[in-house]
Write an enzyme that holds these catalytic residues in place. Structure first.
Site, PDB file in Angstrom:
ATOM      1  N   LYS A 137       0.869  -1.185   0.000  1.00 15.61           N
ATOM      2  CA  LYS A 137       0.000   0.000   0.000  1.00 15.61           C
ATOM      3  C   LYS A 137       0.901   1.228   0.000  1.00 15.61           C
ATOM      4  CE  LYS A 137      -4.319   1.280   0.100  1.00 15.61           C
ATOM      5  NZ  LYS A 137      -5.516   0.655  -0.501  1.00 15.61           N
ATOM      6  N   ASP A 177      -6.722   4.569  -4.849  1.00 14.08           N
ATOM      7  CA  ASP A 177      -7.443   4.482  -3.568  1.00 14.08           C
ATOM      8  C   ASP A 177      -8.038   5.879  -3.362  1.00 14.08           C
ATOM      9  OD1 ASP A 177      -7.747   2.625  -1.021  1.00 14.08           O
ATOM     10  OD2 ASP A 177      -7.258   4.582  -0.207  1.00 14.08           O
TER      11      ASP A 177
HETATM   12  P1  NDP Z   1     -12.712   8.248  -3.248  1.00 11.49           P
HETATM   13  O1  NDP Z   1     -11.656   9.242  -2.995  1.00 11.49           O
HETATM   14  O2  NDP Z   1     -13.183   8.008  -4.631  1.00 11.49           O
HETATM   15  O3  NDP Z   1     -14.008   8.591  -2.381  1.00 11.49           O
HETATM   16  C1  NDP Z   1     -14.005   8.706  -0.993  1.00 11.49           C
HETATM   17  C2  NDP Z   1     -15.363   9.263  -0.591  1.00 11.49           C
HETATM   18  O4  NDP Z   1     -15.533   9.206   0.820  1.00 11.49           O
HETATM   19  C3  NDP Z   1     -15.544  10.716  -0.973  1.00 11.49           C
HETATM   20  O5  NDP Z   1     -16.889  10.920  -1.302  1.00 11.49           O
HETATM   21  C4  NDP Z   1     -15.183  11.443   0.324  1.00 11.49           C
HETATM   22  O6  NDP Z   1     -15.720  12.758   0.445  1.00 11.49           O
HETATM   23  C5  NDP Z   1     -15.866  10.526   1.290  1.00 11.49           C
HETATM   24  N1  NDP Z   1     -15.417  10.683   2.665  1.00 11.49           N
HETATM   25  C6  NDP Z   1     -14.163  10.804   3.145  1.00 11.49           C
HETATM   26  N2  NDP Z   1     -14.188  10.865   4.483  1.00 11.49           N
HETATM   27  C7  NDP Z   1     -15.497  10.762   4.825  1.00 11.49           C
HETATM   28  C8  NDP Z   1     -16.172  10.729   6.047  1.00 11.49           C
HETATM   29  N3  NDP Z   1     -15.527  10.834   7.212  1.00 11.49           N
HETATM   30  N4  NDP Z   1     -17.528  10.561   6.022  1.00 11.49           N
HETATM   31  C9  NDP Z   1     -18.206  10.475   4.853  1.00 11.49           C
HETATM   32  N5  NDP Z   1     -17.608  10.519   3.672  1.00 11.49           N
HETATM   33  C10 NDP Z   1     -16.272  10.654   3.658  1.00 11.49           C
HETATM   34  O7  NDP Z   1     -12.197   6.895  -2.587  1.00 11.49           O
HETATM   35  P2  NDP Z   1     -12.666   5.406  -2.871  1.00 11.49           P
HETATM   36  O8  NDP Z   1     -14.121   5.372  -3.123  1.00 11.49           O
HETATM   37  O9  NDP Z   1     -11.734   4.824  -3.861  1.00 11.49           O
HETATM   38  O10 NDP Z   1     -12.329   4.711  -1.487  1.00 11.49           O
HETATM   39  C11 NDP Z   1     -13.261   4.664  -0.413  1.00 11.49           C
HETATM   40  C12 NDP Z   1     -12.856   3.575   0.567  1.00 11.49           C
HETATM   41  O11 NDP Z   1     -12.825   2.307  -0.107  1.00 11.49           O
HETATM   42  C13 NDP Z   1     -11.470   3.734   1.195  1.00 11.49           C
HETATM   43  O12 NDP Z   1     -11.511   3.190   2.500  1.00 11.49           O
HETATM   44  C14 NDP Z   1     -10.594   2.855   0.310  1.00 11.49           C
HETATM   45  O13 NDP Z   1      -9.428   2.424   0.981  1.00 11.49           O
HETATM   46  C15 NDP Z   1     -11.554   1.691   0.068  1.00 11.49           C
HETATM   47  N6  NDP Z   1     -11.230   0.871  -1.091  1.00 11.49           N
HETATM   48  C16 NDP Z   1     -11.157   1.415  -2.338  1.00 11.49           C
HETATM   49  C17 NDP Z   1     -10.880   0.611  -3.421  1.00 11.49           C
HETATM   50  C18 NDP Z   1     -10.898   1.134  -4.815  1.00 11.49           C
HETATM   51  O14 NDP Z   1     -10.827   0.317  -5.752  1.00 11.49           O
HETATM   52  N7  NDP Z   1     -11.018   2.434  -5.043  1.00 11.49           N
HETATM   53  C19 NDP Z   1     -10.574  -0.835  -3.245  1.00 11.49           C
HETATM   54  C20 NDP Z   1     -10.780  -1.324  -1.899  1.00 11.49           C
HETATM   55  C21 NDP Z   1     -11.059  -0.480  -0.873  1.00 11.49           C
HETATM   56  P3  NDP Z   1     -14.821  14.049   0.113  1.00 11.49           P
HETATM   57  O15 NDP Z   1     -14.881  14.157  -1.368  1.00 11.49           O
HETATM   58  O16 NDP Z   1     -15.518  15.132   0.835  1.00 11.49           O
HETATM   59  O17 NDP Z   1     -13.446  13.778   0.653  1.00 11.49           O
END
Ligand code: NDP
Length: 457
Positions: A137, A177
């Protein structure tokens, strides 16, 4: 396998707690890392009780220590000509099963503890997929919010200048991520290619579909989470069809979890970003969310300007107060705590599936499990993203591109297999149906056995 006696269990418990104490001492002030390690370690006591040879092999001491951690300076110039400096990380955690594999996160909260917790989880998740990938990571404490495309490009190029010394298609293959999507991967790939004077497509996954990316990679984590949860629901005569669902976040994972849940007949009534959440009793209009988030880079609060029945609330953690049948935390670590878990339970939630990494605190997980809420842990439920990344590597090696339908069908098979394997491990170790224990054990055994076969390295 030995017969389990009380003394075997005590020996195993002592071993696990001794190693955990050493982990805490050696990695002080790394609370997220301790949390991730504790969850895995506690699940493994029955494995050591039945298989004491793992203890002699010092397998926990070895598995918890990264093979390598790289930390580096990332200088870059903003649009006003000011020099900025961020810190970059890559943890190459475990290569027993294949090249290190795991995403890159760009977020101001990134530090050693966050990257190590994510890397540690990734080892077992990748093992569960059944594909030949080790765990890693990385990322940087860079905040992409409010940055121009030019700033993001200069930052990612500087990041890759250093990272390129440590990665390669057979060595370490990063992906996206939080804060790292197709745009950032594209900039990084371009810089890597320019420095290597060669087209090593398999060095990164999550690439654009036009230049080596896999169809269905963008959808894979969100879809995979819903496929996994649907398997779990099916086992209990439940389904997404007709259910009310809340899904936190509105990023890559959330958007495609919403899409698949809706396709399966669910009504998704809420989603969020880090500022707040929206509630739409009619069911969320995903095309609006996609435009706001994927195209216009706006806040989720803007949704209510176009949907008069919807409401916006500040404080994203309030999303868990909405009554629902199924909750899918898909935003970030520790977003769902004990209080939120109690509210969900009192509102009658039937199932929780983790799309994000470690979104539920250990206390929240206990609440779900003690109240017979079906619980799908991240390691298993969100493994779809890395699975399709491994399929992207396979396509790059073969110089082929598979159709969306082919990749999606493979993803569904993989998620079903992970579910079945986790359930079987939970049954084999007297914790029938506990997917936290089952997923941890099923992933651990594969990695531990490969490590032992490869000698003390
Ligand atoms: P993105 O950056 O695309 O999206 C993250 C989202 O979460 C944004 O909408 C962000 O809002 C929001 N967010 C952040 N902090 C909070 C909070 N405290 N409460 C509510 N919303 C919040 O990331 P991903 O969708 O790629 O990743 C999301 C999760 O999934 C992470 O934990 C990541 O490690 C996990 N993951 C992702 C994978 C992937 O393929 N992308 C694979 C496996 C796991 P804002 O825009 O305001 O920051």
């Amino acid at each position: 396998m030995e017969k389990v006696t009380q003394s075997n269990t005590e020996v195993a418990q002592n071993y696990v707690s001794q190693v955990f104490e050493t982990v805490k001492k050696r990695n002080m002030n790394e609370s997220e890392f301790h949390q991730a390690v504790k969850e895995v370690f506690d699940s493994l006591i029955p494995v050591f009780a039945k298989n004491p040879h793992y203890m002699k092999q010092g397998i926990l001491e070895r598995i918890v220590e990264p093979e390598r951690i790289i930390t580096f300076r990332i200088p870059w110039v903003d649009d006003l000509g000011n020099v900025k400096v961020n810190r970059g990380f890559r943890v190459q955690y475990n290569s027993a099963l294949g090249p290190y594999k795991g995403g890159l996160r760009f977020h101001p909260s990134v530090n050693t503890s966050i990257i190590k917790f994510l890397g540690f989880e990734q080892i077992f998740k990748n093992a569960l997929t059944g594909q030949p990938i080790g765990g890693g990571k990385g990322g940087a404490d860079f905040d992409p919010k409010g940055k121009s495309d030019g700033e993001i490009m200069r930052f990612t190029q500087s990041f890759m200048m250093e990272l390129s010394k440590h990665i390669g298609p057979d060595l370490d293959v990063p992906a996206g991520d939080i804060g790292v999507g197709a745009k950032e991967i594209g900039f990084m790939f371009g810089q890597y290619k320019r420095m290597r004077s060669g087209y090593e497509a398999g060095v990164l996954t999550g690439k654009g579909v036009g230049y080596g990316g896999s169809l269905a990679r963008k959808e894979a984590t969100g879809y995979g989470t819903v496929y996994f949860v649907e398997e779990m629901l099916k086992d209990h005569n439940l389904s997404f069809n007709g259910s009310t669902v809340t899904i936190s976040g509105s990023g890559n994972v959330s958007i495609y979890a919403i899409e698949k849940a809706q396709q399966l007949g669910a009504k998704v009534v809420a989603c969020s970003d880090s500022s707040g959440y929206i509630y739409d009793k009619n069911g969320i209009d995903l095309s609006t969310v996609k435009r706001l988030k994927e195209v216009e880079n706006k806040r989720i609060s803007e949704y209510v300007n176009e949907h008069s029945d919807a409401h916006y609330f500040e404080d994203c953690s309030g999303i868990w107060s909405i009554p629902c049948d199924i909750a899918l935390p898909c935003a970030t670590q520790n977003e769902l705590d004990e209080i939120a878990a109690k509210v969900l339970v009192s509102n009658g939630v039937k199932a929780v599936g983790e799309g994000a990494n470690m979104p539920s605190t250990l206390e929240a997980i206990n609440i779900f499990q003690h109240n017979q809420v079906l619980f799908a842990p991240a390691k298993a439920a969100n493994a779809g993203g890395v699975s399709v990344s491994a399929l992207e590597m396979a396509q790059n090696s073969a110089r082929l591109s598979w159709s969306f339908e082919d990749v999606d069908a493979k993803l569904q098979e993989i998620m079903k297999d992970i579910y079945q394997e986790s359930i079987k491990a939970s049954e084999d170790f007297d914790a029938a149906g506990n997917l936290v224990i089952g997923a941890n054990i099923a992933g651990f055994v594969k990695v531990a056995d490969a490590m032992i076969m490869q000698g003390v390295i």
